[in-house]
Design a protein around this motif. Structure first.
Motif, PDB file in Angstrom:
ATOM      1  N   ILE A  15       0.832  -1.321   0.434  1.00 30.86           N
ATOM      2  CA  ILE A  15      -0.168  -0.296   0.085  1.00 30.86           C
ATOM      3  C   ILE A  15       1.083   1.568   0.039  1.00 30.86           C
ATOM      4  O   ILE A  15       1.973   1.209   0.329  1.00 30.86           O
ATOM      5  N   TYR A  16       0.661   2.495  -0.609  1.00 27.84           N
ATOM      6  CA  TYR A  16       1.473   3.516  -1.476  1.00 27.84           C
ATOM      7  C   TYR A  16       0.140   4.590  -0.920  1.00 27.84           C
ATOM      8  O   TYR A  16      -0.668   4.583  -1.863  1.00 27.84           O
ATOM      9  N   LYS A  17       1.029   5.927  -0.974  1.00 29.54           N
ATOM     10  CA  LYS A  17       0.430   6.256  -0.758  1.00 29.54           C
ATOM     11  C   LYS A  17       0.990   7.972  -1.226  1.00 29.54           C
ATOM     12  O   LYS A  17       2.312   8.565  -0.762  1.00 29.54           O
ATOM     13  N   HIS A  18       0.832   8.238  -2.024  1.00 36.00           N
ATOM     14  CA  HIS A  18       1.012   9.963  -2.762  1.00 36.00           C
ATOM     15  C   HIS A  18       1.252  11.116  -2.349  1.00 36.00           C
ATOM     16  O   HIS A  18      -0.430  11.442  -0.875  1.00 36.00           O
ATOM     17  N   LYS A  19       1.977  11.732  -1.423  1.00 39.23           N
ATOM     18  CA  LYS A  19       2.249  12.848  -0.319  1.00 39.23           C
ATOM     19  C   LYS A  19       1.950  13.859  -0.931  1.00 39.23           C
ATOM     20  O   LYS A  19       1.703  14.658   0.209  1.00 39.23           O
ATOM     21  N   MET A  20       1.798  13.996  -2.118  1.00 32.59           N
ATOM     22  CA  MET A  20       0.261  15.206  -2.554  1.00 32.59           C
ATOM     23  C   MET A  20      -0.239  15.388  -2.750  1.00 32.59           C
ATOM     24  O   MET A  20      -1.214  16.554  -2.306  1.00 32.59           O
ATOM     25  N   THR A  21      -1.108  14.590  -3.072  1.00 34.85           N
ATOM     26  CA  THR A  21      -2.429  14.479  -3.496  1.00 34.85           C
ATOM     27  C   THR A  21      -2.821  13.230  -2.934  1.00 34.85           C
ATOM     28  O   THR A  21      -4.473  13.280  -2.534  1.00 34.85           O
ATOM     29  N   SER A  22      -2.324  12.665  -1.888  1.00 35.87           N
ATOM     30  CA  SER A  22      -3.247  11.719  -0.865  1.00 35.87           C
ATOM     31  C   SER A  22      -3.659  10.331  -1.706  1.00 35.87           C
ATOM     32  O   SER A  22      -4.499   9.184  -0.823  1.00 35.87           O
ATOM     33  N   GLU A  23      -3.535  10.352  -2.498  1.00 36.55           N
ATOM     34  CA  GLU A  23      -4.390   9.310  -3.523  1.00 36.55           C
ATOM     35  C   GLU A  23      -3.732   7.795  -2.919  1.00 36.55           C
ATOM     36  O   GLU A  23      -2.200   7.756  -2.837  1.00 36.55           O
ATOM     37  N   VAL A  24      -4.482   6.754  -2.926  1.00 39.15           N
ATOM     38  CA  VAL A  24      -3.114   5.592  -2.258  1.00 39.15           C
ATOM     39  C   VAL A  24      -3.838   4.628  -3.247  1.00 39.15           C
ATOM     40  O   VAL A  24      -4.549   4.126  -4.431  1.00 39.15           O
ATOM     41  N   LEU A  25      -2.543   3.246  -3.116  1.00 38.28           N
ATOM     42  CA  LEU A  25      -2.617   2.937  -4.683  1.00 38.28           C
ATOM     43  C   LEU A  25      -2.178   1.245  -3.427  1.00 38.28           C
ATOM     44  O   LEU A  25      -1.521   1.319  -2.551  1.00 38.28           O
ATOM     45  N   VAL A  26      -3.367   0.476  -4.009  1.00 39.31           N
ATOM     46  CA  VAL A  26      -2.503  -0.983  -4.013  1.00 39.31           C
ATOM     47  C   VAL A  26      -2.350  -1.881  -4.409  1.00 39.31           C
ATOM     48  O   VAL A  26      -2.418  -1.943  -5.815  1.00 39.31           O
ATOM     49  N   VAL A  27      -0.599  -2.103  -4.587  1.00 41.61           N
ATOM     50  CA  VAL A  27      -0.310  -3.082  -5.528  1.00 41.61           C
ATOM     51  C   VAL A  27       0.683  -3.991  -5.409  1.00 41.61           C
ATOM     52  O   VAL A  27       0.812  -4.381  -4.452  1.00 41.61           O
ATOM     53  N   ASP A  28       1.492  -5.157  -6.568  1.00 40.90           N
ATOM     54  CA  ASP A  28       1.687  -5.925  -6.453  1.00 40.90           C
ATOM     55  C   ASP A  28       3.405  -5.480  -6.302  1.00 40.90           C
ATOM     56  O   ASP A  28       4.295  -4.220  -6.087  1.00 40.90           O
ATOM     57  N   ILE A  29       4.597  -6.650  -6.263  1.00 37.29           N
ATOM     58  CA  ILE A  29       5.392  -7.009  -6.203  1.00 37.29           C
ATOM     59  C   ILE A  29       6.444  -5.331  -7.666  1.00 37.29           C
ATOM     60  O   ILE A  29       7.499  -5.085  -6.928  1.00 37.29           O
ATOM     61  N   ASP A  30       6.024  -6.335  -7.932  1.00 35.02           N
ATOM     62  CA  ASP A  30       6.064  -5.607  -9.557  1.00 35.02           C
ATOM     63  C   ASP A  30       5.841  -4.029  -9.795  1.00 35.02           C
ATOM     64  O   ASP A  30       7.230  -2.615  -9.783  1.00 35.02           O
TER      65      ASP A  30
END
Length: 67
Positions: free
Chosen positions: A6-21
């Protein structure tokens, strides 16, 4: 079994759930994307489904907080 990152964009606060690649790509863009959590989706979903009320809310909130 695969884990989710799980990643969060520091400027927009968008959240992504991604695989290892995709996680490797986001790590390369480190100034913008922050790794928030690594989870086993099946275990987390089981916890959320079995929990109620405040406990469920707490689990969901903790998934979006910094490690």
């Amino acid at each position: 079994m695969n884990v989710a990152f799980i990643y969060k964009h520091k400027m927009t606060s968008e959240v992504l759930v991604v695989d290892i690649d995709r996680a490797r790509e986001l790590d390369a863009a480190r100034p913008y994307w922050q790794h928030v959590s690594t989870v086993d989706p099946i275990i987390i979903l089981q916890l959320i489904v079995k929990s109620k009320g405040r406990e469920r809310t707490k689990i969901i909130k903790e998934l979006s907080e910094k490690p």
